[in-house]
Write an enzyme that holds these catalytic residues in place. Structure first.
Site, short mmCIF file in Angstrom:
data_model
loop_
_atom_site.label_atom_id
_atom_site.label_comp_id
_atom_site.label_asym_id
_atom_site.label_seq_id
_atom_site.Cartn_x
_atom_site.Cartn_y
_atom_site.Cartn_z
CE LYS A 127 -11.16 44.88 -7.41
NZ LYS A 127 -11.00 46.20 -7.98
NE ARG A 167 -36.32 49.90 -6.01
CZ ARG A 167 -37.22 50.89 -5.85
NH1 ARG A 167 -36.92 51.98 -5.20
NH2 ARG A 167 -38.43 50.75 -6.33
CE1 TYR A 210 -10.60 48.37 -12.26
CE2 TYR A 210 -12.72 49.46 -12.39
CZ TYR A 210 -11.97 48.31 -12.37
OH TYR A 210 -12.62 47.10 -12.43
CG ASP A 235 -11.38 54.03 -7.19
OD1 ASP A 235 -11.17 53.37 -6.16
OD2 ASP A 235 -11.77 53.52 -8.26
C1 LIG Z 1 -11.81 46.77 -9.05
C2 LIG Z 1 -11.81 48.24 -8.99
C3 LIG Z 1 -12.99 48.94 -9.20
C4 LIG Z 1 -14.27 48.27 -9.62
O1 LIG Z 1 -14.76 47.36 -8.70
P1 LIG Z 1 -15.81 46.26 -9.19
O2 LIG Z 1 -16.41 45.79 -7.93
O3 LIG Z 1 -15.00 45.24 -9.91
O4 LIG Z 1 -16.78 46.93 -10.09
C5 LIG Z 1 -12.95 50.32 -9.09
N1 LIG Z 1 -11.82 50.96 -8.80
C6 LIG Z 1 -10.67 50.32 -8.58
C7 LIG Z 1 -9.45 51.08 -8.26
C8 LIG Z 1 -10.63 48.94 -8.68
O5 LIG Z 1 -9.47 48.29 -8.50
#
Ligand SMILES: *Cc1c(COP(=O)(O)O)cnc(C)c1O
Length: 392
Positions: free
Chosen positions: A208, A58, A111, A183
């Site tokens: 993503k 971990r 988001y 973000d």
């Molecule tokens: C998809 C997304 C997230 C979250 O990502 P996950 O891996 O689905 O939890 C956070 N911020 C933005 C801008 C996103 O598009």
């Protein structure tokens, strides 16, 4: 636009080299994938002194080191923490910085699950969140309170793609001793150098574009200066880690991130320009378009655009939107984005905004432009717009 990293290499070269040392992996190009929890010490004396680089699965493995080293190099930050999803990255960043009694300024175009985290868990822990207009710029100082500990930015904004003046916001926040959290999922560190623009803690959904193939979930937090220690400590306390095979997929995705993003960028701009010329489309929300209100700031601060943007259609009924989307052959209907495949999803932004009105006109659709032939995608959308017009 190649950026020169710490060793003088461009970002594409960095993506190829980062986190890799073939001499440590028997000459193989890629690092081995270590599946492991227990780490053994040879003697009680070694155990008492905790000798060796690793102590427990971990807390880090050669695989997690390879991925976090690579991301640290690409981010240009002091520390990268790996987490199981993008939303966990958001949660880790905020839990690292905020205590009961603190105030958080959160961009209204964030988001939606981030909003949910603030309004539920942070609230329960005694942290107050207030939402601000993404276009506030340096005037954010007028919204700050003595208790404001962090200002959160997301640029461009989720669903509506407003570009924020991150350096101006960071200047105002830092003048009052507050941290800036971003973000940066849309641009990735390749197209927006968060730490160079005043961001202290940058979060990304690796799910993503880094994953890039719709087959892995993970996230990371990159932090600088005093925030690096706070993120490291909170990450350890929460016991966050990522499965080895997911880290392997993330490392693999990283190698091709540059070429994939270049294609996503060019293809999405072509589709966006084509959509902009269509009578059924009231507005294209893409900061790479010269006509977009955020274009000047985007050009100043970003070195590229990814494949995600949105359109607002001329007013029409829900049935017409369904006719548009249900008949598409190449665009899938689903959450997430950043994979090789194109996606189209309808949304109602009014449900997820409290400080601004968002979109008040016709129906809105978010598009992710994948790696298919652009001509095929345009033909598919053309059929969709014709169905929309016929059913309106
Ligand atoms: C998809 C997304 C997230 C979250 O990502 P996950 O891996 O689905 O939890 C956070 N911020 C933005 C801008 C996103 O598009």
């Amino acid at each position: 636009m190649a950026r020169r990293g710490s060793k003088g290499f461009g970002s594409l070269t960095e993506l190829v080299l980062a986190g890799r040392n073939p001499q440590d992996s028997f000459g193989f190009v890629n690092p081995p994938v270590i599946h492991g929890s227990t780490v053994l010490w040879p003697t009680v004396d070694d155990y008492k002194r905790m000798t060796g680089r690793y102590t427990y699965g971990r807390r880090g493995t050669p695989t997690s080191d390879a991925l976090s080293d690579a991301l640290r190099l690409i981010e240009g930050g002091d520390h990268v923490a790996l987490v199981p999803s993008g939303i966990t990255a958001v949660a880790l960043a905020l839990l690292s910085l905020l205590d009961a009694g603190d105030h958080l300024l959160m961009v209204d175009t964030v988001y939606e699950p981030t909003r949910r985290f603030c309004d539920s868990m942070l609230k329960r822990l005694g942290v107050e969140t207030s939402y601000y207009d993404p276009l506030v710029g340096g005037d954010v100082s007028g919204l700050m309170r003595p208790t404001t500990k962090a200002v959160f930015v997301e640029s461009p904004g989720s669903l509506t793609f407003e570009i924020q003046d991150v350096p101006a916001i960071a200047g105002a926040a830092h003048a009052r001793g507050a941290a800036v959290v971003m973000d940066n999922t849309w641009a990735t560190p390749l197209f927006f150098r968060a730490h160079d623009h005043g961001v202290d803690v940058s979060v990304s959904a690796g799910t993503k574009y880094v994953g890039g193939h719709a087959d892995v979930m993970f996230g990371w937090v990159s932090a600088i200066g005093p925030y690096a220690g706070a993120v490291r400590a909170t990450h350890g306390t929460l016991g966050l880690c990522v499965g080895p095979d997911d880290m392997f997929l993330a490392l693999r995705g990283l190698r091709t991130l540059g070429v994939r993003l270049a294609h996503h960028q060019a293809a999405a701009l072509r589709v966006a320009r084509w959509l902009d010329s269509r009578p059924e489309v009231a507005r294209v929300m893409h900061p790479g378009l010269e006509s977009d209100p955020g274009h000047a700031l985007w050009k100043r601060d970003f070195s590229g655009a990814s494949g995600l943007f949105a359109i607002e259609l001329e007013p029409g009924p829900d049935d017409a939107v369904a006719a548009f989307l249900d008949g598409l052959e190449l665009f899938g209907l689903g959450f997430s984005w950043g994979g090789f495949e194109s996606l189209a999803i309808p949304y109602d932004v009014r449900k997820v905004r409290t400080a601004t009105s968002g979109v008040t006109g016709g129906p809105t659709i978010r598009l992710h432009i994948g790696l298919e032939d652009v001509e095929d995608l345009i033909a598919d959308l053309e059929g969709g717009l014709e169905r929309y017009a016929d059913a309106s």
